[in-house]
Write a protein that holds these residues in place. Structure first.
Motif, short mmCIF file in Angstrom:
data_model
loop_
_atom_site.label_atom_id
_atom_site.label_comp_id
_atom_site.label_asym_id
_atom_site.label_seq_id
_atom_site.Cartn_x
_atom_site.Cartn_y
_atom_site.Cartn_z
N ILE A 1 0.85 -1.18 0.00
CA ILE A 1 0.00 0.00 0.00
C ILE A 1 0.89 1.23 0.00
O ILE A 1 1.90 1.28 0.70
CB ILE A 1 -0.91 0.02 1.24
CG1 ILE A 1 -1.84 -1.20 1.24
CG2 ILE A 1 -1.73 1.30 1.30
CD1 ILE A 1 -2.69 -1.29 2.49
N GLY B 1 -2.83 6.16 -2.64
CA GLY B 1 -2.88 5.30 -1.47
C GLY B 1 -3.64 5.98 -0.34
O GLY B 1 -4.63 6.66 -0.58
N THR C 1 -5.22 -0.58 5.88
CA THR C 1 -5.81 -1.45 4.85
C THR C 1 -7.33 -1.28 4.81
O THR C 1 -7.93 -1.21 3.72
CB THR C 1 -5.44 -2.91 5.12
OG1 THR C 1 -4.01 -3.04 5.16
CG2 THR C 1 -6.00 -3.83 4.05
#
Length: 350
Positions: free
Chosen positions: A3, A78, A342
């Motif tokens: 990520i 991101g 996440t």
């Protein structure tokens, strides 16, 4: 799957572990997550060498809110991780994770209207706090459902657990920033109580992240000088090994905050060394005051003094360090944070 992450520091200090506790926590998160993910950093001022060397992404050094806004707005590959600055969430195009380290008075807002805007942002974007107590406060302030604010504990430097406890004299350490809310005046009053006879209070003259004394600092310095007890004001000690050695030489460390703390890194550090601890138990301090250490029974000088005496008496038993839960290690803390990042990456902004 890796990520892309952008950690943004606050506008109070550069992203340098030597400038403050929040900056040190971010530095450890950056170092851990850079092992597997592309991590960039936004800093008001020069990024510290330790963080710069750990980064796997880009360094963005800015000098204004306008420049910071442009960096956050332009990062859409991101997740942007914001600390203690909910209003900056309005700058982002992509996913955001807010991590709150302190209560609302440290969120960079002024007045009720801005706090209400913060609440609106936190209702739309994922949010975490460094303790359960602070998470409950966030949920209350932002009118969030119960348990919707995640808990992401910070880590402490492993050097504290590696430093042996070797007390040198009847010293009780107050190693905090010289602020009224940290309870320095309560500590001074407590040391005038009979229970503290024969003990010396050592107060660190810590101004971080400021470089010059504020009016509050100056008033508290005078209070220390005028105190009718055995007290000594000493220069601040660099974080890490220097602070660990200072803890290791004391009979007890005190955290008598008179306002709720987001967590209490000093409490964790002292216990990792093995130094007995006394805290007020306000906010997250209660969660990190681990047996056999204790919270004061009341926010008054006598309760403080009696708790200090019990802690000092324990120091002669040399009980050894308190083994902290894994979540407070750099790796354990970063793993919990990565779960929150996440989850934030999958949230579609309303």
């Amino acid at each position: 799957m890796a990520i892309e992450i952008l950690f943004a520091g606050t506008d109070l200090a550069p992203l340098d572990p030597g400038r403050g506790a929040l900056e040190a926590v971010l530095g450890r998160w950056i170092a851990e997550l850079s092992r597997t993910d592309r991590v960039s950093a936004l800093s008001f001022g020069s990024v510290g060498d330790g963080i710069r060397g750990a980064l796997s992404g880009t360094v963005h050094e800015v000098s204004s809110h306008a420049e910071a806004r442009a960096v956050v707005n332009g990062f859409d590959a991101g997740v942007v991780v914001l600390s203690n600055r909910p209003l900056w969430g309005t700058w982002a195009k992509g996913p955001v994770l807010h991590i709150l380290h302190n209560y609302p008075d440290a969120w960079g807002v002024s007045g009720t209207a801005e706090l209400e805007r913060c609440a609106e942002v936190l209702r739309r974007q994922p949010v975490a706090a460094v303790s359960r107590a602070l998470a409950w406060e966030v949920e209350l302030v932002a009118s969030l459902p119960p348990a919707s604010c995640a808990e992401v504990p910070p880590s402490i430097d492993p050097v504290f657990a590696a430093t042996p406890y070797e007390p040198e004299g009847p010293v009780v350490l107050f190693p905090h920033r010289l602020l009224r809310k940290k309870g320095v005046e309560l500590a001074l009053a407590g040391f005038a109580e009979p229970a503290c006879d024969g003990l010396e209070l050592v107060v660190t003259d810590n101004l971080n992240p400021w470089s010059a004394p504020t009016n509050e600092h100056s008033i508290l310095r005078r209070a220390v000088s005028a105190a009718r007890c055995d007290v000594r004001l000493v220069p601040p000690v660099p974080p890490g090994a220097g602070m660990a050695r200072l803890y290791a030489s004391a009979r007890a460390v005190v955290c008598p905050s008179i306002a709720p703390e987001g967590l209490g890194l000093v409490a964790l550090e002292a216990q990792a060394v093995g130094c007995p601890l006394v805290t007020s138990g306000l906010g997250g301090l209660r969660e990190v005051t681990l047996p056999p250490n204790e919270c004061m029974e009341g926010l008054d000088p006598r309760s403080f003094a009696e708790a200090v005496r019990r802690a000092v008496d324990r120091s002669y038993d040399m009980p050894g360090p308190v083994v902290l839960p894994e979540r407070f290690t750099p790796r354990g803390s970063a793993a919990i944070l990565l779960e929150a990042i996440t989850a934030a990456a999958s949230v579609v902004r309303a």
